[in-house]
Design an enzyme around this catalytic site. Structure first.
Site, PDB file in Angstrom:
ATOM      1  N   ASP A   1      -2.077   5.648   6.875  1.00 46.00           N
ATOM      2  CA  ASP A   1      -0.800   6.354   6.732  1.00 46.00           C
ATOM      3  C   ASP A   1       0.378   5.613   7.344  1.00 46.00           C
ATOM      4  O   ASP A   1       1.425   6.199   7.542  1.00 46.00           O
ATOM      5  CB  ASP A   1      -0.912   7.780   7.305  1.00 46.00           C
ATOM      6  CG  ASP A   1      -1.342   7.783   8.756  1.00 46.00           C
ATOM      7  OD1 ASP A   1      -1.554   6.689   9.311  1.00 46.00           O
ATOM      8  OD2 ASP A   1      -1.468   8.875   9.333  1.00 46.00           O
ATOM      9  N   GLU A   2       0.216   4.355   7.681  1.00 45.44           N
ATOM     10  CA  GLU A   2       1.370   3.620   8.205  1.00 45.44           C
ATOM     11  C   GLU A   2       1.269   2.135   7.888  1.00 45.44           C
ATOM     12  O   GLU A   2       0.184   1.590   7.726  1.00 45.44           O
ATOM     13  CB  GLU A   2       1.512   3.828   9.731  1.00 45.44           C
ATOM     14  CG  GLU A   2       0.308   3.393  10.511  1.00 45.44           C
ATOM     15  CD  GLU A   2       0.510   3.487  12.022  1.00 45.44           C
ATOM     16  OE1 GLU A   2       1.622   3.204  12.490  1.00 45.44           O
ATOM     17  OE2 GLU A   2      -0.462   3.808  12.702  1.00 45.44           O
TER      18      GLU A   2
END
Lengths: 391, 364
Positions: free
Chosen positions: A96-97
């Protein structure tokens, strides 16, 4: 300039996106432990990795949701496609990053903040999720900026304005400052990054030790020369499994090991990687941890050989496992290299036939929904497949 | 206990026996010691880690019989440091006094009754000429696995093949086989699996003269060489069926001078860094060796040879190739191949009882 793009409360946001009834409510994803909590739940003190009982006490009206890993994987993939569309220089940190290097895109795509705003808009419109972006001259500062800018924000640290942004922040914002280091710093009257920056390096080293001292000094002065590493290959591939309250026998643990190793073997072969070091990690009921590893003569992606090695490591720890309650077991294969020169093995024993594992790989590849594995793994609860960055 | 002996005699005996003493201090501290037993003029020195035991007997000038256990490493270091000449050892009250010329050492000993009882080697045994075993061990033992997580492969298989004693070892990447003719010391279907570590010690003790006496019990094997005895626990379990691995037909045969090949691989290997293999291209023009390491460079060399087969390139780990070529005695070696992924075979026409099977490296 670097962008650090980080999806907000990722698992919980996917649930709120897919279930309108959950929107605006505290949402907790997980079973025994909290895997993710929505901002509504975080406001009430719920944290990731907290026991679900405690989370329920803090937030009795929260909606508890079983994780849907395939949905998160799909969302992550869609977001990474937008990243790749934004710039070729993408360094994924987790599902998610990611860091994105947008230097040199000014003519094509505009200023970094324009690029970031467009990126945020596309993630919102195309995937339905909120993403926070931090922009700064270094990767470290971009990551700090996105953390400060959360949720659903965009924060630019202007060129030349780095110290002004960084120095008022509490020391905990620096990467590498955990509770222990923070306490040491507080005991010395140091609360903000600016106060660290005011101390001579040797004094910081004397207080915190060599590695930590040099590291924090560099960060406080915003020295982070790391470039974006595109397509950096993993140094290891691993998988782990929490055992919870059950008290499995050595035989049952071996069954879990074979499940983990099957998965790792498949990932190694799919990524065309081989590794030489097999590592088994144990965590016990008293929170102590142990790591046992063995380095093979030749790098391998062979499930049977990796499994044999993990069994030897497991049996060597049998006494401790017997004595303490095992709560987590993990396996990883490290010292990975590309499988472009693989020492072949003589087909000793039954490994004369085409490998079962290769056949299983093919089935898994062809029918992604089909759960195929060892019969010995059937009795236990099914293993949860956490989504991962590509290997 | 009290005796006198020559420093060189004692040092040699101590070095041999101490090789079985484990460097890791296990549960039994006394096993880091070396046991000395004096009866009349015969001194017996024993070192053991319970799996492997080496005992050496030497003639000394005995004064007073006795038994003592001394720290192995320290004793070897002391005796090594002393100059040539006579040494006197005398035990007094739990200490051992070692004197030579004007040096004197006093070393605390372990209580000898704490030293575990060790397996007595069988008195009966079968003798093999040392010279034939020396060569066979040199050829086979290096192919055994060094990986303790695969215990069976750390052993060397001894079996009977016709009138020969067959030795086999494999680490799963290569397999070495040697038949020692007229030495069928085992029964028709009898096989034993001996730790390669023990055989390394046996090979170290052997010289080309004399003979070695092999004794076997259910769980142990012993090798008596002169006044030295090596006793090892056997490895339990079944050795993989290696016979089916040796292809009965190799369509491609390359015959080259053995030392030329060895030298060429050693040179080309310099540019086969990390896990890069050496590629061998065989054709009627000879044997072409090539190694390429990305960002470092490349090396190639061609050697003459007689080739019978299709042009073919096969990649090998240079170390394994060197081991096999080195193990093959004789002036010429024959490299037999099927294709780039099947096991290759190294033989020598001068020693039909030897073969070395080698798996290629798959390159993409």
């Amino acid at each position: 300039m670097f962008l650090h793009a980080d999806l907000d409360a990722f698992y919980a946001s996917v649930e709120q996106r897919d279930h309108p009834s959950l929107r605006g409510r505290p949402v907790i994803v997980g079973g025994g432990v909290v895997l993710a909590a929505s901002y509504e739940a975080r406001d009430r003190g719920v944290k990731t990795a907290m026991g679900s009982r405690q989370a329920r006490r803090l937030c009795p009206d929260a909606a508890f949701v079983e994780p849907r890993m395939s949905a998160y994987s799909a969302a992550s993939k869609a977001v990474f496609e937008i990243f790749a569309d934004t710039t070729p220089m993408v360094e994924g940190l987790s599902i998610d990053e990611a860091f994105l290097d947008v230097s040199g895109l000014a003519r094509v795509s505009g200023r970094p903040d324009e690029i970031a705003e467009r990126l945020r808009g596309r993630v919102r419109d195309e995937v339905g999720l909120a993403i926070t972006v931090g922009i700064a001259r270094t990767k470290f500062l971009a990551k700090v900026a996105s953390a400060v800018g959360k949720p659903d924000g965009l924060l630019v640290v202007p060129l030349g304005g780095e110290d002004e942004f960084l120095h008022p922040l509490p020391v905990e914002r620096l990467w590498g400052v955990g509770p222990v280091t923070a306490k040491k710093l507080r005991n010395n009257g140091i609360f903000t990054v600016g106060e660290i920056a005011a101390i001579p390096e040797n004094a910081l080293v004397a207080t915190l030790g060599k590695a930590s001292g040099h590291h924090l000094f560099a960060l406080a002065h915003n020295r982070d020369p790391r470039p974006i590493v595109v397509g950096r290959r993993r140094g290891s591939i691993g998988s782990q499994r929490a055992l919870g309250r059950s008290d499995p026998s050595l035989g049952e643990i071996e069954v879990m090991l074979s499940g983990l190793v099957d998965r790792i073997g498949r990932r190694l072969r799919r990524a065309n990687r081989v590794g030489r070091t097999v590592v088994v990690r144990f965590r016990y009921g008293d929170f102590s941890r142990a790591t046992r590893s063995h380095t093979l003569t030749e790098a391998t992606a062979d499930t049977a050989l990796i499994l044999d090695t993990t069994r030897v490591l497991l049996r060597a720890s049998a006494d401790v496992i017997d004595e303490k309650h095992l709560t987590l077991i993990g396996v990883s294969v490290a010292q990975l290299t590309n499988a472009d020169a693989v020492q072949l093995s003589l087909p000793l024993g039954q490994r004369n036939r085409p490998s079962v594992h290769e056949t299983l790989d093919e089935i898994a590849e062809k029918f992604p929904g089909v759960n195929i594995g060892r019969a010995s793994g059937l009795s236990g609860s099914s293993q949860m497949a956490v989504p991962l960055l590509p290997d | 206990m009290k005796f006198r002996c020559e420093r060189d005699t004692l040092f040699e005996a101590l070095s041999s026996a101490s090789r079985a003493v484990s460097s890791r201090s296990g549960a039994l501290a006394v096993l880091s010691g070396i046991k000395l037993t004096l009866e009349g003029d015969q001194l017996t020195i024993v070192g053991s880690d319970l799996d492997l035991t080496i005992s050496v007997s030497v003639d000394v000038g005995g004064d007073e019989d006795g038994v003592t256990v001394l720290p192995s490493r320290l004793l070897v270091d002391i005796v090594r440091a002393l100059g040539a000449g006579a040494i006197t050892l005398e035990s007094t009250d739990g200490d051992m006094r070692i004197t030579a010329a004007r040096s004197e050492f006093t070393v605390r000993s372990y209580p000898p009754d704490e030293y575990p009882a060790l397996v007595e080697p069988p008195t009966e045994g079968i003798s093999i000429p040392a010279s034939s075993l020396t060569e066979a061990l040199r050829q086979v033992v290096p192919a055994a696995s060094k990986d303790d997580s695969r215990p069976i492969l750390t052993g060397v298989l001894l079996a009977t093949e016709g009138d020969a004693l067959r030795l086999v070892a494999t680490d799963s990447y290569r397999l070495s086989v040697r038949d020692v003719t007229e030495s069928a010391v085992l029964g028709e279907d009898q096989t034993v699996l001996i730790p390669s570590r023990a055989l390394t010690e046996v090979a170290r003790l052997l010289d080309d003269e004399g003979e070695v006496t092999l004794g076997l019990t259910e769980r142990d094997a012993s090798f008596r060489i002169g006044t030295t005895t090596v006793v090892t626990r056997l490895i339990e379990g079944e050795f993989p069926n290696y016979r089916g691995l040796i292809p009965d037909h190799h369509p491609n045969r390359m015959t080259v001078n053995r030392l030329e090949l060895l030298d060429a691989v050693r040179r080309v290997r310099l540019l086969a860094q990390e896990t890069t293999p050496v590629r061998l291209t065989m054709s009627s023009d000879g044997l072409d060796l090539k190694a390429i390491t990305q960002d470092v460079g490349e090396a190639s060399e061609t050697i003459d040879g007689i080739y019978d087969g299709e042009e073919l390139t096969v990649a090998f780990n240079p170390e394994y190739l060197i081991d096999g070529t080195d193990a093959a005695s004789g002036d010429e070696v024959v490299l037999e191949t099927v294709d780039a992924l099947k096991p290759a075979l190294i033989r020598t026409p001068e020693e039909p009882g030897f073969l070395y099977l080698l798996m290629p490296v798959r390159v993409s």
